[in-house]
Structure formats: C-alpha cells, structure tokens
Design a protein around this motif. Structure first.
Motif, PDB file in Angstrom:
ATOM      1  N   THR A 457      28.123 162.613  19.587  1.00  0.00           N
ATOM      2  CA  THR A 457      28.073 163.689  18.604  1.00  0.00           C
ATOM      3  C   THR A 457      28.775 164.906  19.192  1.00  0.00           C
ATOM      4  O   THR A 457      28.354 165.430  20.227  1.00  0.00           O
ATOM      5  CB  THR A 457      26.618 164.053  18.244  1.00  0.00           C
ATOM      6  N   ARG A 458      29.860 165.324  18.544  1.00  0.00           N
ATOM      7  CA  ARG A 458      30.566 166.519  19.012  1.00  0.00           C
ATOM      8  C   ARG A 458      29.746 167.765  18.683  1.00  0.00           C
ATOM      9  O   ARG A 458      29.157 167.859  17.609  1.00  0.00           O
ATOM     10  CB  ARG A 458      31.923 166.654  18.339  1.00  0.00           C
ATOM     11  N   VAL A 459      29.729 168.708  19.600  1.00  0.00           N
ATOM     12  CA  VAL A 459      29.139 170.016  19.305  1.00  0.00           C
ATOM     13  C   VAL A 459      30.237 171.052  19.446  1.00  0.00           C
ATOM     14  O   VAL A 459      31.222 170.844  20.170  1.00  0.00           O
ATOM     15  CB  VAL A 459      27.948 170.350  20.224  1.00  0.00           C
ATOM     16  N   ARG A 460      30.077 172.155  18.756  1.00  0.00           N
ATOM     17  CA  ARG A 460      31.117 173.174  18.800  1.00  0.00           C
ATOM     18  C   ARG A 460      31.160 173.845  20.166  1.00  0.00           C
ATOM     19  O   ARG A 460      30.207 173.764  20.949  1.00  0.00           O
ATOM     20  CB  ARG A 460      30.885 174.213  17.706  1.00  0.00           C
ATOM     21  N   GLN A 461      32.276 174.517  20.434  1.00  0.00           N
ATOM     22  CA  GLN A 461      32.460 175.208  21.704  1.00  0.00           C
ATOM     23  C   GLN A 461      31.333 176.209  21.922  1.00  0.00           C
ATOM     24  O   GLN A 461      30.937 176.938  21.019  1.00  0.00           O
ATOM     25  CB  GLN A 461      33.807 175.925  21.721  1.00  0.00           C
ATOM     26  N   ASN A 462      30.790 176.208  23.135  1.00  0.00           N
ATOM     27  CA  ASN A 462      29.731 177.130  23.571  1.00  0.00           C
ATOM     28  C   ASN A 462      28.382 176.865  22.911  1.00  0.00           C
ATOM     29  O   ASN A 462      27.465 177.696  23.008  1.00  0.00           O
ATOM     30  CB  ASN A 462      30.129 178.593  23.348  1.00  0.00           C
ATOM     31  N   ALA A 463      28.223 175.712  22.242  1.00  0.00           N
ATOM     32  CA  ALA A 463      26.937 175.409  21.616  1.00  0.00           C
ATOM     33  C   ALA A 463      25.823 175.314  22.656  1.00  0.00           C
ATOM     34  O   ALA A 463      24.689 175.743  22.411  1.00  0.00           O
ATOM     35  CB  ALA A 463      27.024 174.102  20.827  1.00  0.00           C
ATOM     36  N   PHE A 464      26.138 174.770  23.825  1.00  0.00           N
ATOM     37  CA  PHE A 464      25.122 174.632  24.861  1.00  0.00           C
ATOM     38  C   PHE A 464      24.723 175.996  25.422  1.00  0.00           C
ATOM     39  O   PHE A 464      23.552 176.249  25.703  1.00  0.00           O
ATOM     40  CB  PHE A 464      25.618 173.717  25.977  1.00  0.00           C
ATOM     41  N   GLN A 465      25.705 176.871  25.583  1.00  0.00           N
ATOM     42  CA  GLN A 465      25.378 178.228  26.031  1.00  0.00           C
ATOM     43  C   GLN A 465      24.489 178.930  25.014  1.00  0.00           C
ATOM     44  O   GLN A 465      23.538 179.630  25.373  1.00  0.00           O
ATOM     45  CB  GLN A 465      26.659 179.031  26.253  1.00  0.00           C
ATOM     46  N   ASP A 466      24.796 178.734  23.737  1.00  0.00           N
ATOM     47  CA  ASP A 466      23.978 179.354  22.687  1.00  0.00           C
ATOM     48  C   ASP A 466      22.559 178.790  22.694  1.00  0.00           C
ATOM     49  O   ASP A 466      21.589 179.523  22.465  1.00  0.00           O
ATOM     50  CB  ASP A 466      24.622 179.138  21.317  1.00  0.00           C
ATOM     51  N   TYR A 467      22.455 177.484  22.960  1.00  0.00           N
ATOM     52  CA  TYR A 467      21.111 176.889  23.041  1.00  0.00           C
ATOM     53  C   TYR A 467      20.331 177.497  24.206  1.00  0.00           C
ATOM     54  O   TYR A 467      19.167 177.902  24.044  1.00  0.00           O
ATOM     55  CB  TYR A 467      21.193 175.369  23.210  1.00  0.00           C
ATOM     56  N   LYS A 469      20.747 180.314  25.609  1.00  0.00           N
ATOM     57  CA  LYS A 469      20.422 181.708  25.279  1.00  0.00           C
ATOM     58  C   LYS A 469      19.228 181.764  24.332  1.00  0.00           C
ATOM     59  O   LYS A 469      18.345 182.625  24.468  1.00  0.00           O
ATOM     60  CB  LYS A 469      21.636 182.382  24.647  1.00  0.00           C
ATOM     61  N   SER A 470      19.159 180.825  23.387  1.00  0.00           N
ATOM     62  CA  SER A 470      18.080 180.828  22.401  1.00  0.00           C
ATOM     63  C   SER A 470      16.715 180.558  23.025  1.00  0.00           C
ATOM     64  O   SER A 470      15.689 180.962  22.479  1.00  0.00           O
ATOM     65  CB  SER A 470      18.356 179.785  21.304  1.00  0.00           C
ATOM     66  N   VAL A 471      16.701 179.879  24.177  1.00  0.00           N
ATOM     67  CA  VAL A 471      15.429 179.597  24.852  1.00  0.00           C
ATOM     68  C   VAL A 471      15.236 180.502  26.060  1.00  0.00           C
ATOM     69  O   VAL A 471      14.365 180.264  26.899  1.00  0.00           O
ATOM     70  CB  VAL A 471      15.323 178.108  25.259  1.00  0.00           C
ATOM     71  N   GLY A 472      16.063 181.554  26.168  1.00  0.00           N
ATOM     72  CA  GLY A 472      15.902 182.538  27.230  1.00  0.00           C
ATOM     73  C   GLY A 472      16.292 182.044  28.607  1.00  0.00           C
ATOM     74  O   GLY A 472      15.759 182.518  29.613  1.00  0.00           O
TER      75      GLY A 472
END
Length: 497
Positions: A457-467, A469-472
């Motif tokens: 499953t492709r995720v968009r660029q920086n999706a992991f960084q955003d995740y 960030k969302s969990v602090g």
C-alpha cells in the motif's frame, strides 16, 4: 595533519588495545562485572529483598531474581523517584532518562554515577576504533552535528531528568565543544520541525564532517538542506566523511541516503539505549556490533521462541549460538536487575561477541502463527530494493485479518517510496519470496492457502512523519515500529494517506 588529528590516532590505538584485552577474555570479564554488581548492591532494598548476601554464583542469582520488565520493576522505581535512597543501587541516581512507555505512561530509567560514564566512553570508543582501523582522523577537525533531544532538564526530588540524548549533550568533552553543532539555543527548541529548520540555517555554510542521529530524522535534515540550498548534501559538505547512527537498521535507508548525499560515506552503527550503551560497530568489514562486556552490564539471553514460557532458560555468554533470536536481559550498575529490555538480538560472531538488533519482542506479526520479526521484514525489503533499484523513505507492516469479500488474509506493507519500482507486483513478489525463505511458518501459511501473498500500500510523502507527529513522537530518539501485530498504525495511516 592537525595536532588534534595526530593525537586522536595515538589515543585510538591505546583504546583499541584496552578493548581487545577484555574482548579476548569475555567470560572472565563478565564474571568480574557480575561479582561487582552483586557486591555493590547487597545493602540496597532490592539487594536485601532478593538476598544478594547469599549469592555466590550466577545460578544463585537466576534462582533469586526473576526476569522483570519496567512494569514489574516499577514499585522500586517509584520509591526512587519519590526521593528514597539505596533502593536499586546505592544512593540516589544522577539522572532519570525519561522515555515514553506504552502501558505505563512515562518511564524513568535511572542513570547513576557508575553507569553514566559508560554511555560517554562507548560513543567515544566507537569513533576511536574507526580511527584505529582506517587511519582516517581528518574529520576531527571539522564540525560535528548530533541530532538529539533537548538538553534542557527537569528535576524530581533532587534528581534531574530528561531524554537520554539531552542528558548526554551535557557531557560533550571540551576538545569537541568548538566543533559541536547545533548551538545550545537551537538544541533546546522543543518543536522538532522548527528545530530542524534552525539546524539547517546554522549548518548549511559550515564545514560539516561528522553527522549523527537516527536515520529517519537525519533524512529529514538532509531533505531540508537540499530544499534550502539546491545542493546534494555531499556537495554542500565536501568534507562530510562519517555518518554515525543507531536505533534502527540503516540498510533500508542506505540507497536513499546515498542519493541525498550524492556519494557513499563511511558509517558507524551504535546500540545505545536509556538502559545502557550495549554495543558499537568496531570493524568496518565485520557484520554486527561489539557487545560491551566491560561496561558495568551483566548479560543474559533467552531464546525468543521460549520467552513467553513459564520458566524460560536464561543463557550465559558461553551458551549462545550464532543466528538465534534472543531476548537480551541485563543487570547493571544503574540498578536494573534481570531487566527485560524488550529488544531481540542475534549473534553474528562469537569470537569476539558481536550482535545485531533483530527487533522487539513485542514488535512482530503472528496473527496467524507466522512469528515474523523485524530482521526478516528488513532483509526482505533490502533484497527488493537491491533487485529493483527502488528507493524508500520509510515502511511498516501490519496484518490484514479481515479483508474484503472472500479474500484470504494477508500482510499489508505500507511504503513511502522515494522512487517506485517499475513493476510493483514484482517488488511484492521479491519481498514475499524472501520472507518465505527466511520464515518457515510464513511459508507453510502461504503454501496452505491460509494467507495470500503480501500487498503493498503506497502512502503519500511524509505520511509516516505526520503519523509520528500525531502521536507526539516526531524526532529525537523516537522510532517508527517496523511491524505490528494489530492495525493501530495501519488504520492511522489509512486516514493520513
């Protein structure tokens, strides 16, 4: 050659000889560490509770002191944090390394006056071993950056606390202070994205020679440098000559880093944690990191396949084998006793003892009995990247237990591609074949039509960084789990993408 560079070569040879001395006598070295630990802690509350006074051999210790994780050790830690002395180790700790706990909220890992020096020495010795082996010391004259947490510390009942990397920042030796970056003010910025932007501004015009940090966060720094300057990192920093990393396997990042840098750069792998500095890469051409046997830490190992048994066998160094997945258990002069780190390791060499980190005992996929671990998914990804020429920024894996319609369940790989393969199906096939070859349980499930082949499953660029960030947990020492036995991260990524 500068005086500093010349002196570092002499010092490196001296340190290498000392390391070789204890590494060549591993069992006696560990026996001395064990005896010293028991003797020093005999009059602590923990020592009295577990009758340390009657312990004369390691087998006695194993009978009297059960394996504990942080939750089980927590009653003792809470007394220390409340200000009591002589609980797990004589006196009070120097610091508490504050980490994020998954079940207990914040964790407070003690650092003592006996344990703290080993965190500093091991990091130093890793660099010195590199100098002793390669003869390359010119990088000591350039600027060095260590991407780390804030050095600002709080205090609880007379003991300072903070992130380990922030605590260590207070121990940078004087001879490196002029070379060290970023500035203290920038290092204290709490917001990671703001901090990286400030680091870029401070460093883009400097003579950077050493860069260190967890690969995923160094990658973010490199990308921002390129965005700001329009230059490859290796062109911007022509004397960048050594990359030091730890926390995660570098191999899935290697192709991406070489593209960002524009050339290959020598690297050193470290195995630090709040609980201790356990190993570092001491040879460039040897797989694995030298286990630190003379650093106030006594090691035991439990076969990961037996770890959740009622009474798993606790192995000493002379009983371990190469290539077996072990849970590493430590007792240390920080006051941790038969402590379950949660890490799994494998020995790559037994003379001397070298290890790789294979994963986390709680980070695995076994939704169907397949027992897939971090090392296996990283190796499979590495093979697919090598064979297809693709590059990735990050990935994680989760089980899909309830697929749509009448599909068989499968493993779902979430990937942020830097450069996609020409044939995504072929990419998935390579990964799946590698997993089947490495893991007989997974092979049987595929062959028996219990599981279907994995899906990408492709995720968009920086999706992991955003995740993160969302969990602090953006930046610092935080790492994205490579794999999970549930859909918590997967479901969050489905929303983000």
């Amino acid at each position: 050659m500068s005086i500093k560079s010349f002196a570092s070569k002499i010092f490196a040879k001296s340190v290498r000889k000392k390391i070789d001395k204890w590494a060549q006598d591993p069992f006696q070295t560990q026996q001395k560490v064990f005896e010293n630990l028991i003797s020093e802690a005999a009059q602590t509350e923990f020592g009295k509770d577990h009758d340390f006074a009657s312990i004369s051999k390691i087998e006695d210790f194993q009978q009297k002191v059960p394996i504990r994780d942080y939750e089980q050790l927590k009653p003792y830690v809470e007394k220390m944090v409340a200000g009591e002395e002589n609980i797990l180790w004589p006196g009070k700790p120097l610091y508490y390394a504050k980490t994020s706990g998954t079940t207990s909220g914040a964790k407070y890992i003690p650092l003592t006056k006996e344990s703290m020096p080993h965190h500093i020495e091991a990091a130093r010795n890793a660099i010195l071993c590199y100098i002793a082996e390669t003869g390359n010391s010119k990088f000591v004259d350039g600027k060095m950056i260590f991407l780390q947490g804030s050095p600002e510390l709080d205090e609880k009942n007379g003991v300072k606390l903070g992130r380990l990397s922030g605590i260590v920042a207070h121990y940078v030796p004087g001879y490196l202070q002029k070379n060290r970056m970023p500035s203290w003010e920038t290092n204290c910025i709490a917001d990671w994205e703001e901090k990286v932007d400030a680091i870029v501004e401070e460093t883009k015009g400097e003579n950077m020679s050493v860069i260190s940090g967890i690969p995923s966060w160094v990658q973010m720094y490199f990308e921002k440098l390129i965005e700001k300057t329009g230059q490859k990192v290796g062109d911007l920093f022509p004397n960048f000559d050594l990359f030091i990393y730890g926390g995660v396997n570098y191999e899935p990042y290697r192709a991406k880093f070489e593209n960002l840098i524009g050339r290959k750069v020598p690297s050193i792998e470290l195995y630090p944690a709040s609980e201790g500095f356990f190993a570092f890469q001491d040879k460039q051409q040897e797989k694995g990191m030298l286990l630190q046997l003379n650093s106030g830490i006594f090691y035991e190992f439990v076969d990961a396949s037996e770890f959740f048994d009622e009474n798993p066998k606790r192995l000493q160094l002379h009983e371990v084998e190469k290539g077996v997945n072990y849970v590493m258990i430590i007792s240390s002069n920080a006051g941790l006793w038969a402590y379950d780190l949660g890490d799994t390791i494998q020995f790559t060499c037994l003379k001397p003892f070298r290890v790789i980190v294979s994963g986390r005992i709680k980070h695995y996929i076994s939704a169907f009995g397949e027992h897939v671990i971090g090392k296996e998914v990283e190796q499979a990804m590495q093979e697919a990247l090598r064979e297809t020429g693709a590059r990735i920024s990050e990935f994680t894996v989760a089980p899909q237990i309830n697929p749509q319609e009448s599909e068989l369940p499968y493993h779902e790989w979430f990937v942020d591609f830097e450069e996609e393969p020409d044939d995504l199906n072929k990419f998935a096939e390579i990964i799946d074949k590698s997993l089947q070859q490495q893991n007989s349980y997974y092979f049987d499930l595929i062959e028996g039509n219990i599981l279907q082949r994995l899906k990408i499953t492709r995720v968009r660029q920086n999706a992991f960084q955003d995740y993160m960030k969302s969990v602090g947990k953006l930046g610092g020492q935080n790492k994205l789990p490579r794999l999970s036995n549930d859909r918590k991260i997967a479901d969050a990524l489905q929303v983000i993408k």
